[in-house]
Design a protein around this motif. Structure first.
Motif, mmCIF file in Angstrom:
data_model
loop_
_atom_site.group_PDB
_atom_site.id
_atom_site.type_symbol
_atom_site.label_atom_id
_atom_site.label_comp_id
_atom_site.label_asym_id
_atom_site.label_seq_id
_atom_site.Cartn_x
_atom_site.Cartn_y
_atom_site.Cartn_z
ATOM 1 N N PHE A 1 -48.678 37.292 17.963
ATOM 2 C CA PHE A 1 -48.611 36.885 19.264
ATOM 3 C C PHE A 1 -48.919 35.316 18.330
ATOM 4 C CE2 PHE A 1 -52.559 33.856 20.113
ATOM 5 C CZ PHE A 1 -51.981 33.286 21.728
ATOM 6 N N GLY A 2 -48.675 34.305 18.899
ATOM 7 C CA GLY A 2 -48.733 32.626 18.092
ATOM 8 C C GLY A 2 -47.442 31.553 18.722
ATOM 9 N N THR A 3 -47.388 30.437 18.655
ATOM 10 C CA THR A 3 -47.287 29.568 18.536
ATOM 11 C C THR A 3 -45.954 29.088 18.682
ATOM 12 O OG1 THR A 3 -48.715 27.665 18.140
ATOM 13 C CG2 THR A 3 -49.731 29.050 20.681
ATOM 14 N N VAL A 4 -45.251 28.566 19.596
ATOM 15 C CA VAL A 4 -44.082 27.534 18.378
ATOM 16 C C VAL A 4 -43.439 26.294 19.111
ATOM 17 C CG1 VAL A 4 -42.349 29.841 17.950
ATOM 18 C CG2 VAL A 4 -42.575 28.239 19.731
ATOM 19 N N ALA A 5 -43.016 25.615 18.749
ATOM 20 C CA ALA A 5 -43.093 24.001 19.245
ATOM 21 C C ALA A 5 -41.880 24.061 19.359
ATOM 22 C CB ALA A 5 -42.974 23.508 17.918
ATOM 23 N N ASP A 6 -41.283 23.441 20.681
ATOM 24 C CA ASP A 6 -40.568 23.353 21.299
ATOM 25 C C ASP A 6 -40.216 22.050 20.509
ATOM 26 O OD1 ASP A 6 -41.887 20.909 22.339
ATOM 27 O OD2 ASP A 6 -41.559 21.298 23.936
ATOM 28 N N SER A 7 -38.836 20.851 20.661
ATOM 29 C CA SER A 7 -38.448 20.059 20.602
ATOM 30 C C SER A 7 -39.308 18.401 20.324
ATOM 31 C CB SER A 7 -37.008 19.157 21.197
ATOM 32 O OG SER A 7 -36.936 19.500 22.641
ATOM 33 N N THR A 8 -40.162 18.724 21.546
ATOM 34 C CA THR A 8 -41.096 17.405 21.507
ATOM 35 C C THR A 8 -42.665 17.510 20.299
ATOM 36 O OG1 THR A 8 -42.189 18.571 22.668
ATOM 37 C CG2 THR A 8 -40.157 16.639 23.441
ATOM 38 N N GLY A 9 -42.464 18.614 19.952
ATOM 39 C CA GLY A 9 -44.038 19.231 19.274
ATOM 40 C C GLY A 9 -45.098 20.011 19.724
ATOM 41 N N ARG A 10 -44.936 19.714 21.238
ATOM 42 C CA ARG A 10 -45.599 20.655 22.469
ATOM 43 C C ARG A 10 -45.778 22.060 22.083
ATOM 44 N NH1 ARG A 10 -44.767 23.601 27.281
ATOM 45 N NH2 ARG A 10 -42.680 23.436 27.150
ATOM 46 N N ARG A 11 -46.947 22.756 21.777
ATOM 47 C CA ARG A 11 -46.448 24.160 20.974
ATOM 48 C C ARG A 11 -46.458 24.877 22.819
ATOM 49 N NH1 ARG A 11 -46.199 24.305 16.130
ATOM 50 N NH2 ARG A 11 -46.356 26.311 16.241
ATOM 51 N N VAL A 12 -46.348 26.101 22.632
ATOM 52 C CA VAL A 12 -46.078 26.732 23.518
ATOM 53 C C VAL A 12 -46.902 28.465 22.371
ATOM 54 C CG1 VAL A 12 -44.283 27.809 24.735
ATOM 55 C CG2 VAL A 12 -43.863 25.667 24.624
ATOM 56 N N PRO A 13 -47.350 28.976 23.870
ATOM 57 C CA PRO A 13 -47.845 30.660 23.063
ATOM 58 C C PRO A 13 -46.767 31.087 23.523
ATOM 59 C CG PRO A 13 -49.534 29.265 24.889
ATOM 60 C CD PRO A 13 -48.509 28.218 24.453
ATOM 61 N N VAL A 14 -46.615 32.579 22.224
ATOM 62 C CA VAL A 14 -45.274 33.711 22.510
ATOM 63 C C VAL A 14 -46.663 34.879 22.813
ATOM 64 C CG1 VAL A 14 -43.435 34.753 21.729
ATOM 65 C CG2 VAL A 14 -43.875 32.377 21.390
ATOM 66 N N VAL A 15 -46.507 35.492 23.190
ATOM 67 C CA VAL A 15 -46.919 36.680 23.577
ATOM 68 C C VAL A 15 -45.484 38.241 22.984
ATOM 69 C CG1 VAL A 15 -48.314 38.818 24.210
ATOM 70 C CG2 VAL A 15 -48.812 36.328 24.823
ATOM 71 N N ALA A 16 -45.474 38.492 21.972
ATOM 72 C CA ALA A 16 -44.087 39.733 22.000
ATOM 73 C C ALA A 16 -44.658 40.853 22.196
ATOM 74 C CB ALA A 16 -43.989 39.140 20.150
ATOM 75 N N LEU A 17 -44.446 41.732 22.836
ATOM 76 C CA LEU A 17 -44.446 42.772 23.882
ATOM 77 C C LEU A 17 -43.702 44.189 22.840
ATOM 78 C CD1 LEU A 17 -45.894 42.262 27.293
ATOM 79 C CD2 LEU A 17 -46.864 41.880 25.329
ATOM 80 N N PRO A 18 -44.153 45.020 23.074
ATOM 81 C CA PRO A 18 -42.631 46.528 22.184
ATOM 82 C C PRO A 18 -42.373 46.852 23.338
ATOM 83 C CG PRO A 18 -45.254 47.046 22.389
ATOM 84 C CD PRO A 18 -45.498 45.938 23.483
ATOM 85 N N GLY A 19 -41.231 47.042 23.423
ATOM 86 C CA GLY A 19 -40.062 47.414 24.356
ATOM 87 C C GLY A 19 -40.554 48.317 25.596
ATOM 88 N N ASN A 20 -41.091 50.025 25.065
ATOM 89 C CA ASN A 20 -41.326 50.987 25.965
ATOM 90 C C ASN A 20 -42.101 50.359 27.507
ATOM 91 O OD1 ASN A 20 -40.385 53.150 24.898
ATOM 92 N ND2 ASN A 20 -41.883 53.049 23.487
#
Length: 424
Positions: free
Chosen positions: A296-315
């Motif tokens: 979990f965290g946030t990443v920046a798009d090309s404008t600098g806007r922060r977008v949350p990211v939730v990385a779940l397991p694959g099962n």
């Protein structure tokens, strides 16, 4: 090995991040929609009445509008009046002349001067179509105020009718229409980039070769996002860092959340982890089963806007459970809804195993016991395992088994929340 993070701590961080995103981007989170498009949306602003309900004093019965005082001196066996008018719903009658009655339909405005309605069933006039009679006999003495719906007795102008945060169903949309609104301010549906990863994935319906499996997670997540009030942008990535980041960066400017499935463990080909660790996403173990490895965290798009990211397991079962426990509350914040889920008590209908030291969210099938209690059993004889994708379709709820429980026994009482019917 790093200690496991408890569910509340991990979820609290996710929700705090979501609230910060909403506060930083109010222009992205709200929109005005016509009432016909508002059902299923979350109201973003209180709604006050622009018009009273009812909008005018009207009849609650088919019958005859009278002035009660006009009959006060008449004997009970001779309560009769000449009929001098016929008021249909949608029409406005002339003022009621003293000593007369007017036939009136349900919902029609009460004529000026009338203060009571006598139902047609309490007169000598036959109900149904046909002309109004020249004279009507009443079988009950009218009382002033009876069978009248007074202007504004339900809601007056300026009264609050709906509160921000309300999930708009048919009744709420109708209420807004009844008080004069044609559109409402609602939370915009979050756009969610769903990325499933793995060289082993093939499209649904495609016959998988040796070592390949159908990509069911993309459909699962798209459906769950829609149920939670969002819309989906879908991407699939090979187990290649450059390919994954290209998929991510291409969609970031148009989405409000990224959810990935798979590639988050500590193996040699965990593309999501290898890609997103370079973007500042934290990968950790959460004290839950299924769903231990997550990011979990946030990443920046090309404008600098922060977008949350939730990385779940694959099962697939892990995807289903972690979405309900973590992603659905996040989407609730983005849509202005309440992130808390209502739980209810269930009774274990049979034994099943639990993991040591981790809270279990067990998919269960519910039924009613003879004493009315809600019985819960895993849909598969082997219990709740993270790869049992097909039997997951039978689940009605997730039963919550505390981390200190070393195994569920028949008759144990547990909390649960619905995922299909049963309070979902």
């Amino acid at each position: 090995m790093s200690p496991l993070v408890d569910v509340e701590t991990h979820l609290g961080r996710i929700l705090d991040t979501a609230r910060g995103v909403v506060a930083a981007q109010p222009e992205r989170t709200l929109e005005r929609v016509p009432l016909g498009e508002a059902r299923g949306r979350v109201l973003a602003a209180d709604v006050e009445a622009l018009a009273p309900v009812p909008p005018f004093t009207n009849s609650s019965m088919d019958g005859f509008a009278v002035r009660a005082a006009d009959l006060a001196d008449l004997p009970d066996d001779d309560l009769s009046l000449p009929v001098d008018g016929d008021v249909a719903a949608g029409a406005v009658g002339a003022p009621l002349a003293p000593g007369t009655a007017q036939r009136i339909m349900t919902g029609a405005p009460i004529p000026e001067g009338a203060d009571a309605v006598v139902p047609v069933e309490a007169t000598d006039h036959s109900p149904g179509p046909g002309p109004a009679p020249a004279r009507v006999r009443l079988y009950e003495r009218p009382v002033a105020g009876v069978y009248l719906r007074h202007r504004g007795e339900d809601v007056a102008v300026g009264d609050q009718v709906l509160t921000a945060g309300t999930l708009l169903g048919p009744a709420q949309v109708a209420a807004a229409a009844s008080v004069g609104h044609s559109s409402l301010t609602v939370a915009r549906r979050p756009r969610v980039l769903v990325v499933t990863t793995g060289d082993e994935l093939v499209a649904p319906g495609e016959i998988p070769g040796e070592g390949h499996i159908p990509d069911s997670n993309s459909l699962l997540l798209a459906g769950l996002v829609a149920e939670a009030g969002g819309t989906t942008v879908h991407g699939r990535s090979r187990d290649d860092v450059d390919a994954f980041l290209a998929t991510l960066d291409a969609s970031l400017p148009e989405v409000d959340l990224v959810v990935t499935a798979g590639g988050v463990s500590a193996g040699a080909h965990e593309v999501v982890r290898q890609s997103l660790e370079t973007r500042g996403i934290d990968f950790l173990g959460v004290a839950m089963q299924p769903g231990k490895p997550q990011g979990f965290g946030t990443v920046a798009d090309s404008t600098g806007r922060r977008v949350p990211v939730v990385a779940l397991p694959g099962n697939p079962v892990s995807v289903f459970v972690t979405f309900h426990v973590l992603v659905r509350p996040l989407l609730a914040v983005l849509t202005g809804a309440d992130p808390d889920r209502r739980t209810f008590e269930v009774v274990a209908g049979r034994d099943w195993p639990t993991p040591p030291g981790r809270r279990q969210y067990a998919p269960v099938v519910l039924s009613r016991g003879e004493d009315g209690e809600i019985l819960a059993e895993p849909p598969h004889p082997q219990g709740a395992k993270s790869h049992f994708a097909a039997t997951l379709a039978l689940a009605d709820a997730l039963a919550i088994v505390p981390a200190e429980v070393d195994g569920v026994r028949t008759g144990d009482r547990l909390e649960a929340f619905g995922v299909r019917g049963w309070g979902a």
